[in-house]
Design an enzyme around this catalytic site. Structure first.
Site, PDB file in Angstrom:
ATOM      1  N   LYS A  35       0.988  -1.091   0.093  1.00 18.38           N
ATOM      2  CA  LYS A  35      -0.033  -0.205   0.099  1.00 18.38           C
ATOM      3  C   LYS A  35       0.986   1.244   0.006  1.00 18.38           C
ATOM      4  CE  LYS A  35      -0.511  -0.186   5.569  1.00 18.38           C
ATOM      5  NZ  LYS A  35      -1.282  -0.998   6.393  1.00 18.38           N
ATOM      6  N   ARG A 130     -10.848   0.053  14.278  1.00 21.49           N
ATOM      7  CA  ARG A 130     -10.813   1.002  13.453  1.00 21.49           C
ATOM      8  C   ARG A 130     -11.315   0.497  13.081  1.00 21.49           C
ATOM      9  NH1 ARG A 130      -5.045   1.717  10.765  1.00 21.49           N
ATOM     10  NH2 ARG A 130      -5.306  -0.525  10.210  1.00 21.49           N
ATOM     11  N   TYR A 252      19.121  27.784  11.045  1.00 14.61           N
ATOM     12  CA  TYR A 252      18.162  28.901  11.164  1.00 14.61           C
ATOM     13  C   TYR A 252      18.065  28.537  12.552  1.00 14.61           C
ATOM     14  CZ  TYR A 252      16.740  29.421   6.480  1.00 14.61           C
ATOM     15  OH  TYR A 252      16.327  29.560   5.171  1.00 14.61           O
ATOM     16  N   MET A 300      15.435  23.831   4.020  1.00 13.47           N
ATOM     17  CA  MET A 300      14.315  23.004   3.421  1.00 13.47           C
ATOM     18  C   MET A 300      14.898  22.002   2.696  1.00 13.47           C
ATOM     19  SD  MET A 300      11.772  25.240   0.445  1.00 13.47           S
ATOM     20  CE  MET A 300      10.850  25.923   1.770  1.00 13.47           C
TER      21      MET A 300
HETATM   22  C1  PLP Z   1      -0.728  -1.937   6.605  1.00 13.43           C
HETATM   23  C2  PLP Z   1      -1.291  -3.580   6.982  1.00 13.43           C
HETATM   24  C3  PLP Z   1      -0.358  -4.565   6.803  1.00 13.43           C
HETATM   25  C4  PLP Z   1       1.630  -4.085   7.676  1.00 13.43           C
HETATM   26  O1  PLP Z   1       1.729  -3.593   8.341  1.00 13.43           O
HETATM   27  P1  PLP Z   1       2.989  -3.383   9.054  1.00 13.43           P
HETATM   28  O2  PLP Z   1       2.871  -3.128  10.027  1.00 13.43           O
HETATM   29  O3  PLP Z   1       3.800  -2.227   7.531  1.00 13.43           O
HETATM   30  O4  PLP Z   1       3.579  -5.375   8.687  1.00 13.43           O
HETATM   31  C5  PLP Z   1      -1.094  -5.922   7.544  1.00 13.43           C
HETATM   32  N1  PLP Z   1      -2.249  -5.093   7.818  1.00 13.43           N
HETATM   33  C6  PLP Z   1      -3.228  -4.495   7.799  1.00 13.43           C
HETATM   34  C7  PLP Z   1      -4.578  -5.170   7.429  1.00 13.43           C
HETATM   35  C8  PLP Z   1      -2.792  -3.017   7.284  1.00 13.43           C
HETATM   36  O5  PLP Z   1      -3.060  -2.172   7.012  1.00 13.43           O
END
Ligand code: PLP
Length: 367
Positions: A35, A130, A252, A300
């Site tokens: 993802k 969630r 800065y 930056m």
């Molecule tokens: C993002 C996600 C994972 C992977 O999580 P990691 O901590 O990056 O291994 C697994 N299952 C779900 C439902 C997720 O949203």
């Protein structure tokens, strides 16, 4: 000449990390979680390293379609499922497995007439609060799902709230109790549970961050024993050198004062490249392979480093901001975040190249 900053993506590191997952959860199949554009690495770039994964999991429909267009023939899981009725058509056309976490999604599937039945992963909220059905509602949801014409197989999944730092048995027990009488594959484990909770491995594991070599806890020390390899190197060069007297300040806000005469290297990397502005003095970098640290505030386009440990360094010296020698978590932790966020936040302006390693395309392995 572009600025000297660049990122390199190491496909052999991803292959190595995937093999490590497969050895660690030896009787499970692996959803490689890609993802957020493969945690910032780029789906198309990472893809050749996923040949040994059993499935790919992500949550953007566009990303799922991109993976199909790359030629992936094995399962693709949408981790949040569908968002609106039209999504069923895409899931059908591209043979996507959809998570179902609420009745609204069941209604969309019930109203749909896909050409082939759509496999789902029914999601339990076992304590994360969630997405998902509560344990007490789960069997009822399964009954409703199994009565829907458009739905094919029903896998059972849940997600841990704190697999990275502690006891998860309470969530596993909730899950097991509520699914005792239900058929279907089980999937519980994120990266942390893959590494530390064998009891949670089950039929499919879902590692994300460890595929990229980052720590599920955000702390580099916690994964030291696992020989994970960094999938991304962020590197740049020194473009300026300053010699300070004791009492002079840097950058800065004048947050750092030299307590002795010091040579300071100015590095072409700043927060507009994705380096965290909150990185405090002391955050590690390497210069010409020698470990040193940043001093003063990150700006930056530039940051400043102490050249005391590397007196031969000067303009043109190479700098690793994170990668093989400086773990991304070593930058994230003092900055109050986790490696995940830094990888995902690599800025578009940073040119990315691929270190392909020994190539083996996903097509090379039969489905
Ligand atoms: C993002 C996600 C994972 C992977 O999580 P990691 O901590 O990056 O291994 C697994 N299952 C779900 C439902 C997720 O949203």
């Amino acid at each position: 000449m572009p600025r000297p900053i660049s990122a390199r993506i190491h496909l052999d590191a991803v292959r190595h990390n995937l093999q490590l997952v497969k050895r660690t959860a030896a009787s499970s199949r692996v959803w490689a979680v890609i993802k957020a554009n493969a945690y910032g690495h780029g789906i198309e770039r990472i893809y050749p390293a996923l040949a040994e994964a059993d499935g790919i999991a992500l949550l953007d429909l566009d990303e799922a379609v991109r993976v199909r267009e790359l030629g992936w023939t094995r399962p693709i899981l949408l981790l949040e499922g569908i968002f609106e009725p039209e999504d069923v058509e895409l899931a059908d056309r591209h043979r996507l497995v959809v998570t179902v976490h609420c009745d609204d999604q069941l209604h969309m599937l019930k109203a749909a007439r896909p050409r082939e039945r759509i496999d789902i992963q029914l999601k339990m909220n076992s304590g994360m609060n969630r997405l998902g059905y509560r344990p007490a509602e789960f069997e009822g949801a399964w009954e409703r799902a199994s009565g829907i014409e458009a739905i094919g197989s029903i896998g059972l999944m849940s997600h841990f709230a704190n697999a990275d730092d502690g006891a998860i048995d309470w969530q596993i027990d909730e899950f097991d109790a509520a699914t005792r009488d239900l058929p279907g594959t089980r999937s519980l484990s994120n990266s942390a549970a893959v590494l530390w909770h064998p009891r949670a491995h089950r039929d499919w594991v879902r590692p994300g961050t460890i595929l990229y070599g980052a720590s599920p806890t955000g702390c580099a020390r916690h994964i030291e024993g696992f020989s994970l390899r960094a999938a991304m190197t962020l590197e740049s060069r020194i473009i300026g050198v300053q010699t300070l007297d004791a009492g002079e300040t840097i950058g800065y806000g004048r947050t750092f004062t030299a307590d002795r005469p010091m040579r300071i290297g100015v590095v072409a990397c700043g927060y507009a490249d994705g380096y965290p502005r909150h990185a405090p003095a002391g955050t590690p970098v390497t210069v010409d392979g020698v470990r040193t640290h940043i001093v003063g505030r990150v700006s930056m386009d530039m940051l400043t480093v102490d050249l005391t440990p590397c007196p031969a360094a000067g303009i043109g010296s190479s700098v690793e901001l994170w990668g093989e020698h400086v773990k991304v978590d070593e930058v994230a932790e003092p900055s109050g975040t986790i490696g995940y966020e830094l990888m995902c936040a690599l800025a578009r302006r940073v040119p990315v190249s691929i270190d392909a390693g020994v190539s083996s395309e996903p097509e090379a392995r039969s489905a």
